[in-house]
Design a protein around this motif. Structure first.
Motif, short mmCIF file in Angstrom:
data_model
loop_
_atom_site.label_atom_id
_atom_site.label_comp_id
_atom_site.label_asym_id
_atom_site.label_seq_id
_atom_site.Cartn_x
_atom_site.Cartn_y
_atom_site.Cartn_z
N ALA A 28 -4.58 0.31 -6.47
CA ALA A 28 -3.94 1.43 -7.16
C ALA A 28 -2.58 1.72 -6.54
N ASP A 62 -2.99 -3.47 -2.35
CA ASP A 62 -3.76 -2.32 -2.82
C ASP A 62 -3.91 -2.40 -4.34
N GLU A 92 0.86 -1.19 0.00
CA GLU A 92 0.00 0.00 0.00
C GLU A 92 0.89 1.24 0.00
N ASP A 93 0.54 2.23 -0.83
CA ASP A 93 1.37 3.44 -0.90
C ASP A 93 0.87 4.56 0.01
N LYS A 146 -12.49 0.01 0.16
CA LYS A 146 -12.13 1.18 0.98
C LYS A 146 -13.27 2.20 0.96
CA CA Z 1 -3.03 3.30 -3.35
#
Ligand code: CA
Length: 235
Positions: A57, A55, A11-12, A107
């Protein structure tokens, strides 16, 4: 107690990683993380996580591409993956499941829901984790009593040999390097020489074949150790 399960968070979004890490660690999991797709593939190789939160994206490599590549590798082919998607990405979700994700969470999610889904996936994919008894061929581990039997006879193991066997039996056929076994059985914060693994594998092997049974542990030259899957078929 068996050793902790390792969860890889890919996850970023730093705030979400912090929140997930806090809740997972509180529930007794070991957490490792990656901030993008490329890093995810490297960390997955090094840490052999028990489950991956991925994640959708991500920068560089999309979550779906990471999922596809993880599934193409023998090391992570069967590792449970839960995709984290944004609301309204229905077609993406379906694509995610097609690519081999085991579940997805939309989310924003509640941590209670996330942890419940995670436990459900672990139970479904790896029922051995929830079981009190692990069976591999003619070897049985009673995890509540910390006892091991082979073809009905008691096998006496030291605590380290017990944890080694417990770890190997949870991942039959998978080859572990000495470093991976050190991390899983001794813990990554302990300094032990890699050769120590050989000594304990030697003791484990000796105890398991004391009655002239077939050796269940395969030594993979320059790679490490695994449980011999042929034994499972034979038992
Ligand atoms: Ca993301």
């Amino acid at each position: 107690m068996s050793q902790k399960l390792t969860i890889l968070i890919v996850e970023d979004e730093a705030a979400l990683v912090t929140l997930l890490r806090y809740n997972l660690e509180r529930d007794g999991y070991r957490v490792v993380e990656a901030r993008d797709g490329e890093e995810a593939l490297i960390v997955a190789d090094e840490e052999t996580p028990d489950l991956i939160l991925l994640d959708w994206a991500l920068p560089n490599l999309s979550g779906i591409e990471v999922c596809r590549r993880l599934r193409a590798r023998s090391e992570t082919r069967n590792t449970p993956i839960i995709m984290l998607t944004a609301r309204g990405e229905e077609t993406d979700r379906i694509r995610g499941l097609d690519t081999g994700a085991d579940d997805y969470v939309v989310k924003p999610f509640s941590m209670t829901e996330m942890l419940a889904r995670l436990r459900a996936v672990l139970r479904r994919i790896r029922p051995a984790l929830a079981d009190e008894t692990l069976i591999f061929g003619d070897i049985a581990i009673d995890r509540a009593a910390h006892r091991v039997k082979r073809s009905g006879r008691d096998v006496h193991l030291g605590p380290t040999e017990y944890r080694l066997l417990d770890h190997l039996i949870q991942h039959p056929g998978r080859v572990f390097s000495r470093e991976q076994l050190l991390d899983a059985v001794w813990g990554s914060d302990v300094y032990v020489e890699a050769r120590t693994v050989d000594v304990h594998i030697g003791r484990l092997r000796k105890a398991l074949i004391a009655n002239g049974e077939r050796d269940p542990i395969r030594t993979v030259r320059s790679a490490g150790y695994s449980l011999d899957e042929h034994l499972k078929a034979a038992g």
